[in-house]
Every structure is written in structure tokens, then in C-alpha cells.
Write a protein that holds these residues in place. Structure first.
Motif, PDB file in Angstrom:
ATOM      1  N   LEU A 149      38.115  42.107  39.897  1.00  0.00           N
ATOM      2  CA  LEU A 149      37.306  43.318  40.819  1.00  0.00           C
ATOM      3  C   LEU A 149      35.975  43.005  40.938  1.00  0.00           C
ATOM      4  N   GLY A 150      34.794  42.340  40.105  1.00  0.00           N
ATOM      5  CA  GLY A 150      33.814  42.058  39.887  1.00  0.00           C
ATOM      6  C   GLY A 150      33.602  43.129  38.815  1.00  0.00           C
ATOM      7  N   VAL A 151      32.496  43.395  39.327  1.00  0.00           N
ATOM      8  CA  VAL A 151      31.208  44.322  37.412  1.00  0.00           C
ATOM      9  C   VAL A 151      32.051  45.719  36.853  1.00  0.00           C
ATOM     10  N   VAL A 152      31.957  44.770  35.791  1.00  0.00           N
ATOM     11  CA  VAL A 152      32.501  46.379  34.954  1.00  0.00           C
ATOM     12  C   VAL A 152      31.772  46.825  34.658  1.00  0.00           C
ATOM     13  N   LYS A 229      32.369  48.120  40.830  1.00  0.00           N
ATOM     14  CA  LYS A 229      33.503  48.301  41.382  1.00  0.00           C
ATOM     15  C   LYS A 229      34.711  48.548  40.361  1.00  0.00           C
ATOM     16  N   ALA A 230      33.939  48.730  39.133  1.00  0.00           N
ATOM     17  CA  ALA A 230      35.741  49.596  38.321  1.00  0.00           C
ATOM     18  C   ALA A 230      34.964  49.856  36.988  1.00  0.00           C
ATOM     19  N   VAL A 231      35.441  51.383  36.637  1.00  0.00           N
ATOM     20  CA  VAL A 231      34.793  51.998  35.242  1.00  0.00           C
ATOM     21  C   VAL A 231      36.112  52.027  34.573  1.00  0.00           C
ATOM     22  N   PHE A 474      41.901  45.613  36.126  1.00  0.00           N
ATOM     23  CA  PHE A 474      40.729  45.214  36.561  1.00  0.00           C
ATOM     24  C   PHE A 474      40.882  44.007  38.218  1.00  0.00           C
ATOM     25  N   THR A 475      42.150  43.838  38.668  1.00  0.00           N
ATOM     26  CA  THR A 475      41.825  42.629  39.986  1.00  0.00           C
ATOM     27  C   THR A 475      43.261  43.779  40.992  1.00  0.00           C
ATOM     28  N   GLN A 476      42.653  43.165  41.841  1.00  0.00           N
ATOM     29  CA  GLN A 476      43.207  43.792  43.378  1.00  0.00           C
ATOM     30  C   GLN A 476      44.329  42.550  43.394  1.00  0.00           C
ATOM     31  N   LEU A 477      45.270  43.282  43.629  1.00  0.00           N
ATOM     32  CA  LEU A 477      46.486  42.117  44.096  1.00  0.00           C
ATOM     33  C   LEU A 477      46.970  42.021  45.562  1.00  0.00           C
ATOM     34  N   ARG A 478      45.775  41.136  45.543  1.00  0.00           N
ATOM     35  CA  ARG A 478      45.480  40.844  46.681  1.00  0.00           C
ATOM     36  C   ARG A 478      47.194  40.270  47.140  1.00  0.00           C
TER      37      ARG A 478
END
Length: 487
Positions: A149-152, A229-231, A474-478
Motif C-alpha cells: 500500500l505505501g507508508v503505514v 496509506k494505512a493505519v 497492507f496490500t492492495q489486491l490488484r
């Protein structure tokens, strides 16, 4: 970050870790207190707005390289960090014991759980995978691709600083994310020790950044940043709701592990001695400061008096004291505010008609202690029956039939853990189907282990930590849909 095993006055100075460097905070420093005696044992640096901005910039700059690092290489760093933390276990356990008021045995056990968590996520890093899906037309196919995702922004609580730190960092790093970790100011040395193990294992600069500071200000800045992008947060439901509100304004994905109020259903065919033996370590371990600790014992009336007597006998046998004393079997609460909450809950219950079977007092000694407490016949309108105690208080309440027990168990807004003791297969199935809990133990406790997903319901939060699900959080399933080339 270390502390002398024989001297609880040893100074522990914890700094910020930003962009691969340990540094002082621009907002000064505050003292760190040993809950077991109330003495200052060190200091922790505080970040101001510029420090937090630097941490965010470092995490953002490191993301591209880390997210494209071969997953097995990311995993190798986590596994090496686990080995290093294990080799330093005694030193770090002493720091944890002094910061959190735990017994030495509890601190050692928690460090081992942190080691296991880093190790498991290190193995899982190379197993993060999507799946292939049949195509919708001839010559086509679809497949899902897990993408970091990016920065958490990660927030950990003070009650289990090692396990929570390892859990937040293990899952996010295995997924390929970079992190700004806001750890608890009351237990900073433990968090710093985990970060140091990762650094010594070869973690690139900027991948993990550690900050401390004013919680509302740091939280608002982190969750207001466009790079986050996530917490992931573990803590109270009240604070969790505030962070979820901040996250919602930017549609930041969240994993929230919040409060609990775990019931124990003791059916008429249960063995009283076994129930007490199995549940008491969780009830009174870490002085009851756990979101999955049993808090309400719902006992069939036929066993009620015997159970209340046996639980009282066990609670009365516990010895309060500093964690450095080998004879101590229950340590301190984190601060006086928790002690005050225990006094208030006890007084409210007794004032409404509950019977105080043991405890109920703050002993006259240095530190923040509250006696192991058992209350019987607690009325349903007592604060203790709806408010998470988060301390060494056990409420014992009778029931006459299993439907009534399930109704009582489901009454609070929390829905994290529940425990059922019965030999009846039918009652076990009913419990799994009808209990409002995400973590159910049947004739045993339900430990949170790194290989299985755990998440809350209702006021206990949402999202998953642990297991493959905890990494995929913490991933996006594209979804990629692809046709065969035309030529």
C-alpha cells in the motif's frame, strides 16, 4: 536502552529513530517511570512537528526500493532480526519489566512471543500471493496481484509493547510497506530494542521510523499526511474511534485492535478447578491489563458457590510485588490512573449490591498496585459489567440456562474474546454460532499467535492482524484481466 537486571533505578534513555539515525527530539524529553516503585528510570525524547515530518519523508523516500525488494530478502531481514532479538532477550526483558511493571517471567514470555512474531512474518514474506481466476472470454485470464500500500502509520499500546511492536512491524514490513511507528511513551525502550534489532539485521534507512510525542498532535499529523496509506492501532476504543475518524477523512485503510470485556461461560458440566487453573493466568497476568483477559465469569448456579470460593482462594494467594522479586506473582498497573479506575469500579459494584470476596484495595507501598479482586453477585447495571476493567478485577455472576448465559455474554458493546467451558458438543456449537466474539476459546484460552488472523467486532475494532490475512491487510489486491495477444 538496556537496564541493569539488579537495579531498577538504572537510567534508560530512548531517542527517536528517523531516516536510519537515532536522534534527539526537538520537543524535549519526558521521564519514564517504573510502575513497580514509582521511580524515574530514564527519559524518552519527544518529537515535534518537524521531527514527524522528517519521519514521514524518510518513509516515503524508502518505499519504492523496499516495496520492490525481493520478498524473500525482506523476510530474511525479519528472520535475522528475530534471531538478534532472541540473543538479547534477557536484556530487553529487563527493560520491559521495568517499563511496564510486569513480572520477569511475563517479560521473558512476551519477548519470546515478539521473536516468534518476527520469525513467522519473515517466513510469510515470501508467501504473500494472489490467485489466478478463470477468464471471462476465450483466450483470457484474470489474476490478483498483492501490491504494497505505501507508508503505514502504526500505533502501539503500553501493555504489550514488545508483542505489539513486533506484530505491527512484522506484518507491514513483510507486505513491503514502510512504517512510521508511534510507540507508547511509557514503554519506549522496548520499542527501541525491536527497531534496533531490525536495523542490525540490515533494514535499509527510512523503512522503519520510530517517534514519540504528544499523542493527539502526532496522530493528527500522521493521519493528515498524504503519504500515509494505512493505519494500524492497538489501544482503547475511545482513542481508536478518534483515529478512525481522522483516517476516514482521507479514506485511509485501517486495522484497529481495541478494547474487550471477555466473558467466561462456566457450564454445569465444567470442572471448577480446571477453569480456575486455565483462566487465572490470563485474568491476573500483566495485572489484568489485556484486552483478551477474562473479566466476567458467568457460572451455572449449581457450581456458583464452589467456583466463587475457588477463584477467591487463587486470587488471594497471589503475591504482589516488583517484577525483579522472584517471589512476585502479580506486578503493578501502569500508572495511578489505572488504580483509580479499579477503585471506582469496585466501589460502584459494591454500592449496587455486589459482594467483595477479596481484594478491592490499593496496598500501602511504592508503585501502582491494586489487590487481585473477586466480586460476586455483581448486578447487571454495575459499571463493571459494561466497562472494560483492564485490571485485576473478576466479576462472578450466576446463570440458570445457557441461553441466558449467551445473552449476558453478548450484553457489552465489546466483542473480542469469549471462553466457554463445557463437555457438551451442542453447547460448543451454539457458542461458536451465537457468541458475539471474534476470538473464542472452548475449554482453553484463545491465544493470539502469529500464524492465525485475529480481529475485533463492534467496539473491539476491525481488520486483522496475524496470519496471511494480517500481511494482506497492507496490500492492495490488484485485479489484472488479460487477453492473449492478437498476433
Amino acid at each position: 536502552m538496556s537496564a541493569d537486571t539488579a537495579d531498577s533505578t538504572t537510567q534508560v534513555a530512548t531517542r527517536l529513530f528517523v531516516g536510519g539515525r537515532w536522534r534527539d527530539g526537538r520537543a524535549g524529553r519526558i521521564p519514564v517511570t517504573d510502575p513497580g516503585n514509582g521511580r524515574t528510570i530514564g527519559t524518552v525524547e519527544q518529537a515535534d512537528e518537524r521531527d514527524v515530518a522528517d519521519a514521514l519523508d524518510a518513509a516515503a523516500a524508502a518505499f519504492r526500493a523496499w516495496s520492490t525488494t525481493v520478498p524473500a530478502q525482506r523476510g530474511a531481514i525479519l528472520k535475522k532480526a528475530a534471531t538478534l532479538l532472541g540473543s538479547r532477550a534477557e536484556e530487553v526483558a529487563t527493560t520491559l519489566m521495568l517499563e511496564a511493571g510486569k513480572t520477569r517471567a511475563e517479560a521473558r514470555g512476551e519477548i519470546q512471543r515478539a521473536v516468534d512474531t518476527l520469525e513467522w512474518n519473515g517466513e510469510q514474506a515470501a508467501r504473500v500471493e494472489g490467485r489466478v481466476i478463470g477468464g471471462a472470454a476465450a483466450g483470457s485470464r484474470r489474476y490478483s496481484v498483492p501490491t504494497p500500500l505505501g507508508v503505514v502509520a502504526a500505533f502501539t499500546a503500553w501493555n504489550f509493547p514488545a508483542v505489539l511492536g513486533a506484530r505491527k512491524l512484522g506484518g507491514t514490513l513483510a507486505a513491503g510497506c514502510t512504517v512510521v511507528l508511534k510507540a507508547a511513551e511509557s514503554a519506549p525502550g522496548t520499542a527501541a530494542a525491536i527497531v534496533q534489532a531490525l536495523v542490525d539485521a540490515g533494514l535499509p534507512d527510512g523503512v522503519v521510523n520510530l517517534v514519540f510525542g504528544d499523542p493527539p498532535a502526532v496522530s493528527a499529523q500522521l493521519l493528515g499526511s498524504p503519504v500515509v496509506k494505512a493505519v494500524t492501532f492497538t489501544g482503547s476504543t475511545a482513542v481508536g474511534k478518534q483515529l478512525a475518524t481522522l483516517a476516514a477523512s482521507r479514506l485511509i485503510r485501517g486495522v484497529f485492535e481495541l478494547g474487550g470485556h471477555a466473558p467466561v461461560l462456566v457450564c454445569e458440566d465444567a470442572d471448577v478447578d480446571s477453569v480456575v487453573a486455565v483462566t487465572s493466568p490470563a485474568k491476573f497476568g500483566s495485572a489484568g491489563q489485556s484486552c483478551v483477559a477474562p473479566s466476567r465469569y458467568l457460572v451455572h448456579r449449581s457450581l456458583y458457590d464452589a467456583f466463587a470460593s475457588r477463584l477467591t482462594e487463587h486470587a488471594s494467594s497471589l503475591r504482589l510485588g516488583h517484577g525483579s522479586d522472584p517471589a512476585t506473582t502479580m506486578g503493578a498497573l501502569v500508572h495511578q490512573g489505572r488504580v483509580d479506575a479499579m477503585l471506582r469500579l469496585t466501589q460502584d459494584a459494591v454500592g449496587r449490591g455486589a459482594r467483595l470476596l477479596c481484594g478491592g484495595r490499593q496496598p500501602e507501598r511504592d508503585g501502582f498496585y491494586f489487590e487481585p479482586t473477586v466480586l460476586a453477585d455483581v448486578p447487571h447495571d454495575a459499571d463493571l459489567m459494561s466497562e472494560e476493567p483492564f485490571g485485576p478485577i473478576a466479576a462472578v455472576v450466576p446463570f440458570d440456562d445457557f441461553d441466558e448465559a449467551v445473552e449476558l455474554a453478548n450484553a457489552p458493546e465489546y466483542a473480542f474474546a469469549a471462553y466457554v467451558f463445557t463437555d457438551s458438543i451442542a453447547r460448543r456449537e451454539i457458542a461458536v454460532e451465537r457468541l458475539k466474539a471474534s476470538n473464542i476459546g472452548i475449554n482453553q484460552m484463545a491465544p493470539s499467535l502469529p500464524d492465525a488472523p485475529l480481529g475485533g467486532l463492534d467496539a473491539s475494532g476491525y481488520g486483522y492482524e496475524g496470519g496471511a490475512e494480517g500481511v494482506l491487510s497492507f496490500t492492495q489486491l490488484r485485479l489484472v484481466s488479460q487477453s492473449a495477444p492478437t498476433r
